[in-house]
Motif scaffolding. Structure first.
Motif, PDB file in Angstrom:
ATOM      1  N   THR A 295      37.630  55.029  44.258  1.00 46.80           N
ATOM      2  CA  THR A 295      37.508  53.577  44.379  1.00 46.80           C
ATOM      3  C   THR A 295      38.427  53.109  45.494  1.00 46.80           C
ATOM      4  OG1 THR A 295      37.015  53.325  42.028  1.00 46.80           O
ATOM      5  CG2 THR A 295      37.769  51.361  43.203  1.00 46.80           C
ATOM      6  N   ASP A 311      39.661  42.824  47.428  1.00 43.06           N
ATOM      7  CA  ASP A 311      38.315  43.264  47.068  1.00 43.06           C
ATOM      8  C   ASP A 311      38.406  44.716  46.616  1.00 43.06           C
ATOM      9  OD1 ASP A 311      35.643  43.141  46.600  1.00 43.06           O
ATOM     10  OD2 ASP A 311      35.017  43.146  48.703  1.00 43.06           O
ATOM     11  N   GLU A 312      37.351  45.184  45.950  1.00 38.82           N
ATOM     12  CA  GLU A 312      37.327  46.546  45.420  1.00 38.82           C
ATOM     13  C   GLU A 312      35.889  47.036  45.422  1.00 38.82           C
ATOM     14  OE1 GLU A 312      37.995  48.374  41.032  1.00 38.82           O
ATOM     15  OE2 GLU A 312      39.759  47.372  41.896  1.00 38.82           O
ATOM     16  N   ARG A 313      35.708  48.321  45.741  1.00 38.37           N
ATOM     17  CA  ARG A 313      34.364  48.888  45.734  1.00 38.37           C
ATOM     18  C   ARG A 313      34.465  50.406  45.567  1.00 38.37           C
ATOM     19  NH1 ARG A 313      31.903  48.148  51.712  1.00 38.37           N
ATOM     20  NH2 ARG A 313      32.113  45.959  51.093  1.00 38.37           N
ATOM     21  N   TRP A 324      33.490  46.468  56.042  1.00 40.84           N
ATOM     22  CA  TRP A 324      33.977  45.728  54.873  1.00 40.84           C
ATOM     23  C   TRP A 324      34.308  44.304  55.329  1.00 40.84           C
ATOM     24  CZ3 TRP A 324      37.224  48.618  50.737  1.00 40.84           C
ATOM     25  CH2 TRP A 324      37.308  47.842  49.579  1.00 40.84           C
TER      26      TRP A 324
END
Length: 985
Positions: A295, A311-313, A324
């Motif tokens: 992650t 943000d996180e992905r 991004w």
């Protein structure tokens, strides 16, 4: 017989729960240790890896059992237990010492220092490895081929160490990459800083980056206890004698090797400068060879370290970069960090920086170059350390930063006759194919190439000395540059931009060098660099074409203005152009916010000084050797290398100074700093006047608080009938200031803009130029007044900036005749109201007489004038605040109060200094309420001498605390008196 080697078993098979906790804590510390400052771009960071990534349905064990050791997150863990190993050293290690019997010669590592197992100390289990010394150093080395690695993977190595009986020796951890033949790869050895091991266990760690060589096959590790001869530089060369420890030891335990994901992050633009309307975004890439589920967590911070975006992905290992997008609602400088997490633990981190700036105010042509080539270059970048990645990105950076000038280094120390043609072609690609973009480029010969250094036996900074030698000595190093670039660039700077006092060379060598360069460069202009604290050259006109003065961070906002004023008074002006170069890097003593603020102040103050020197230029009858001429200084501003280029990935990150540079150049482009607005003492405010009267932006203002108390740092002035907008250091709209009508004595209305200012400069836009110039012109001709018996004749100056005549009244408000209580102040100004008139562009002079009380305190006083315009383009009442200063030339007076040892009595201590050229007779007077007046005579005080007098006040602590004591020194010969006050607290 060679003993067999046994590597410690994998952690999942052998480590106890206690070791597992220790391992996690150790690697967590590694993650913290490798977190780099936000300003550093694309730095690969270590983190806390999990033992195994979680797998669904209990599949972890099956997948782990088939995964090769090199593809695991933890690729090796040496706890040095090995209960079945009968030998003295761990199975995969050997003693890296000199051994004459085996033909091994390793100076400084004697054979009698023998590392081996020891049970005296351990951080886990029962055994560790002991490194003893009896003179010389000792090392335990991992055998070649024992630890295979991936060429592109990053690794972190950590171990625990403690010591005993050591004074000079230090422990260090060394790692090197080996090829498939177990041979060391050049440039692929890494070592920790030497540390002094103490009684408590400490953790030492190093990082080994991947991608250094495609031949990387194995990792070799040394644990060493080394004497000073191995880790210190011999200052005295072969005569250096190093101290040694003759006994002592260190223990090493729990050596762990961890594989990290490789992370690459940068801006979507080549140089990290993103100009609106382009939306901010990052480009990132993650390469991981472990197969763990990952992650990515993104956090973006501003210059004040405030989080502005998160943000996180989920991410997967990939060979293709991904984009991004980030959301930013304000222009400025930002650091972005991407942290990679496996499970719940961070395993890597990388950072970069971006500058988000307003749309470019400069028109560009179809190819993206600057279309306005006729305007002289006023702002430029100094690319002092160019590299291939930077040279490729500089055109885009210059376009987005709206900076059309460049000074580029072309003569690095590494240059050779063989590489000179290629270097010339690289610069030609930069300058030649984009000549529409660059205006008046400068080629910098910043260092003597190493071959010439050795041949001429000179310092690399002594470029002029090298070029003063016969041409055949240096021609092969320079002629390719002159030949290829001479038709594009006529300006050539000799020497480093941050120089030693080398510029103090005679004019003759420069003339000879100019003649040599002129063989391949038509009409060359030769320049050198200087430091601001040194005297400027005193050469006659024509000896030097360009002078660059470099200002480092922390030299003060006024440094550039001081250089401009000294340059204008020198014999170099006007035949020589002046460049101020700003070095905002390499200074850890100042916060980035302070450096950015100082940069803006320096540029504004230097521009103001240049405008003053042009306005104060002498008439045509002035002596020619006085330097000044009736023309402005050709002033250029250069920003030196305002970026960081990562050594590993060539990611370019702009510095905070670059974002502020873009903003201040936007405000100054097409404008001049015409005048300083008189306002609150300690507050600086400068008018920005458009050079083109039809400029739709109109006038501007830049202001900051230099020394005023924060509650008093308020500007009150009339900037026009309309609201004005305020912008911050990076060009963000921060508010609107409306003109407010205020009533003064007699019910007369006056319209004022009122706004606070802080230590950081702010800009105002939408100012009425003529009105602002008119208010700025209202001043007293001689603001310094001697404290002699009055009256003192002065004139109030009022300049009419309009194209029509004006007339009106001048009303002097302060110093006032009476206080609010009705008590007289002692000030007598005549007249307080006077009529004036001025034609277009004319300056009216209103004569006044000022007188004040003999007991008036010296110092700065407010001088406030209202001007009521009766006829002209406007009919308004305007206010112009300024200051006057009362002092007495030749006499200095300092006073303070001192409490005696009893804590009850007070002494007033007065120090009088004679700064005149003749002896003086003086009388001191001291007055305190409730005590009799005291006097003391000072007879024939010599020039430069000081006299100290003390005046005692019994029980003064009780009777005078909170009161003011007045101290005055009288000069009867001049009928003058200088007064000060001492506040007793």
């Amino acid at each position: 017989m060679t003993p067999p080697r046994h590597r410690s078993a994998p952690l999942s098979q052998r480590a106890s729960d206690r070791r597992e906790v220790f391992r996690a804590l150790t690697l967590a510390a590694s993650a913290a240790a490798f977190v780099a400052p936000a300003v550093t771009a694309a730095q690969i960071q270590t983190g806390l890896p999990p033992v195994r990534s979680p797998q669904p349905d209990g599949a972890e064990a099956d997948q782990d059992s088939i995964r090769p050791d090199a593809s695991r997150r933890t690729v090796a863990f040496y706890d040095f237990e090995e209960p079945t190993n009968p030998f003295e050293v761990p199975g995969d290690f050997f003693r890296a010492q000199s051994d004459p019997s085996a033909g091994i010669d390793r100076p400084g590592y004697p054979v009698f220092n023998r590392a081996g197992f020891d049970a005296a100390h351990a951080t886990s289990g029962e055994r560790a490895v002991r490194l003893p010394i009896q003179r010389g150093s000792v090392a335990l080395r991992l055998r070649p081929g024992a630890l295979p690695v991936f060429p592109d993977a990053d690794y972190t190595i950590a171990c625990n160490v403690r010591g005993e009986g050591l004074t000079h020796a230090r422990f260090r951890l060394v790692a090197r990459l080996l090829d498939q033949n177990a041979e060391p790869i050049e440039g692929a050895e890494f070592a920790s800083d030497p540390i002094l091991p103490e009684d408590a266990w400490d953790t030492v760690r190093i990082q080994v980056p991947g991608g250094i060589s495609t031949r990387s096959a194995f990792l070799q590790i040394d644990t060493e206890l080394v004497q000073p001869e191995q880790y210190q530089d011999p200052v005295l060369g072969q005569h250096q004698v190093f101290p040694e420890d003759y006994s002592g030891q260190a223990w090493v335990d729990d050596l762990i090797v961890n594989q990290l994901p490789r992370i690459w992050v940068g801006s979507q633009t080549p140089g990290g400068v993103i100009a609106e309307p382009e939306a901010p975004a990052l480009t990132f890439l993650v390469r991981d060879l472990t197969g763990d589920r990952l992650t990515a967590r993104l956090s973006v911070h501003d210059l004040q370290a405030r989080t502005v975006f998160q943000d996180e992905r989920p991410v997967a290992s990939s060979a293709e970069p991904k984009t991004w997008p980030i959301s930013l609602d304000r222009f400025g400088w930002y650091s972005a960090t991407i942290e990679i997490v496996a499970g719940d633990a961070p395993v890597g981190r990388a950072s970069c920086a971006i500058a988000y700036v307003p749309p470019s105010p400069i028109r560009t042509d179809a190819q993206g170059g600057f279309s306005d080539r006729t305007t002289p270059v006023r702002f430029a970048f100094a690319v002092d350390r160019p590299g291939p990645a930077l040279l490729e990105a500089v055109p885009a950076i210059a376009r987005d930063a709206a900076t059309p000038g460049i000074a580029v280094g072309a003569w690095p120390e590494s240059l050779t006759p063989e590489s000179a043609p290629a270097a010339a072609e690289a610069l030609l690609d930069l300058l030649g194919s984009t000549t529409h973009q660059w205006g008046s480029p400068v080629i910098a010969l910043q260092a003597v190439p190493e071959q010439l250094q050795q041949q001429l036996v000179i310092d690399p900074r002594h470029v002029t000395r090298a070029l003063a030698s016969p041409r055949d000595v240096w021609a092969s190093h320079l002629d390719p540059l002159l030949d290829r670039l001479g038709q594009i660039a006529s300006r050539w700077r000799l020497g480093p931009i941050v120089p030693e006092p080398e510029f103090r060379i005679a004019p003759a060598p420069l003339a000879a060098i100019r003649s040599e360069i002129a063989q391949l460069v038509p009409g060359p202009r030769i320049g050198i660099a200087a430091m601001p604290h040194l005297e400027l050259p005193t050469w006659q006109a024509g000896a030097l074409d360009d002078l660059t003065v470099t200002l480092g961070a922390g030299t003060g906002p006024e440094a550039g203005a001081d250089v401009v004023e000294r340059f204008a008074a020198s014999s170099l002006f006007p035949s020589t152009s002046l460049t101020l170069a700003y070095d905002t890097n390499h200074n850890d003593r100042f916060a980035q916010g302070e450096i950015v603020s100082e940069l803006v102040k320096r540029i504004v103050l230097a521009e103001a000084a240049a405008a003053r020197t042009a306005a104060d230029a002498p008439d045509e009858n002035a002596a020619p050797d006085q330097g000044n001429a009736d023309e402005p200084i050709a002033l250029t501003h250069q920003l030196i290398d305002p970026w960081h280029v990562s050594a590993r990935d060539n990611i370019i990150s702009p510095s905070p100074a670059l974002a502020a540079w873009r903003s201040v150049t936007d405000r100054l482009r097409g404008r001049s700093v015409a005048a300083e607005l008189a306002t609150t003492p300690g507050v600086r405010a400068f008018l920005l006047i458009p050079e083109d009267p039809d400029d739709p932006r109109g006038g501007g203002l830049v202001a900051w608080n230099e020394s005023a108390p924060t509650p008093d740092a308020i500007i009150r002035t009339n900037l026009g009938a309309r609201p004005v907008t305020t912008l911050d250091l990076f060009g963000n709209l921060t508010g609107t200031v409306e003109p407010v009508e205020q009533e003064i004595a007699g019910g007369i209305p006056i319209s004022l803009h009122q706004f606070p200012v802080g230590r950081t400069p702010i800009f105002l836009e939408g100012i009425e130029v003529e009105l602002a110039l008119f208010v700025a012109s209202i001043r007293i001709d001689e603001p310094v007044i001697q404290t002699t018996l009055g009256p003192h004749p002065r004139e109030i100056l009022i300049t009419n900036p309009w194209r029509v005549a004006i007339d009106g009244d001048v009303i002097i408000l302060q110093p006032a005749e009476r206080l609010d209580t009705g008590r007289r102040t002692g000030w007598d100004i005549s007249p307080r109201v006077a009529r004036f008139s001025a034609g277009p562009g004319q300056t009216a002079r209103v004569p006044i007489d000022l007188a004040f009380s003999p007991v008036e305190l010296a110092g700065i006083k407010p001088f406030v004038v209202d001007v009521a315009i009766r006829s002209g383009p406007i009919q308004e009442r305007l206010r112009a605040p300024s200051t006057i200063e009362l002092l007495l030339d030749g006499i200095e007076l300092d006073a303070r109060h001192v409490v005696d040892p009893t804590g009850q009595n007070i002494a007033i201590e007065a120090v009088v200094t004679n700064t005149a050229a003749e002896p003086v007779d003086l009388t001191l007077h001291v007055a305190a309420r409730g005590f009799p007046r005291q006097t003391s005579s000072i007879t024939q005080l010599p020039p430069g001498a000081a006299s100290v007098r003390r005046f005692m006040y019994p029980e003064g602590v009780e009777r005078l605390t909170g009161a003011r004591v007045f101290v005055g020194v009288e000069d009867p010969a001049r009928r003058a008196r200088l007064n000060k006050a001492v506040d007793v607290n």
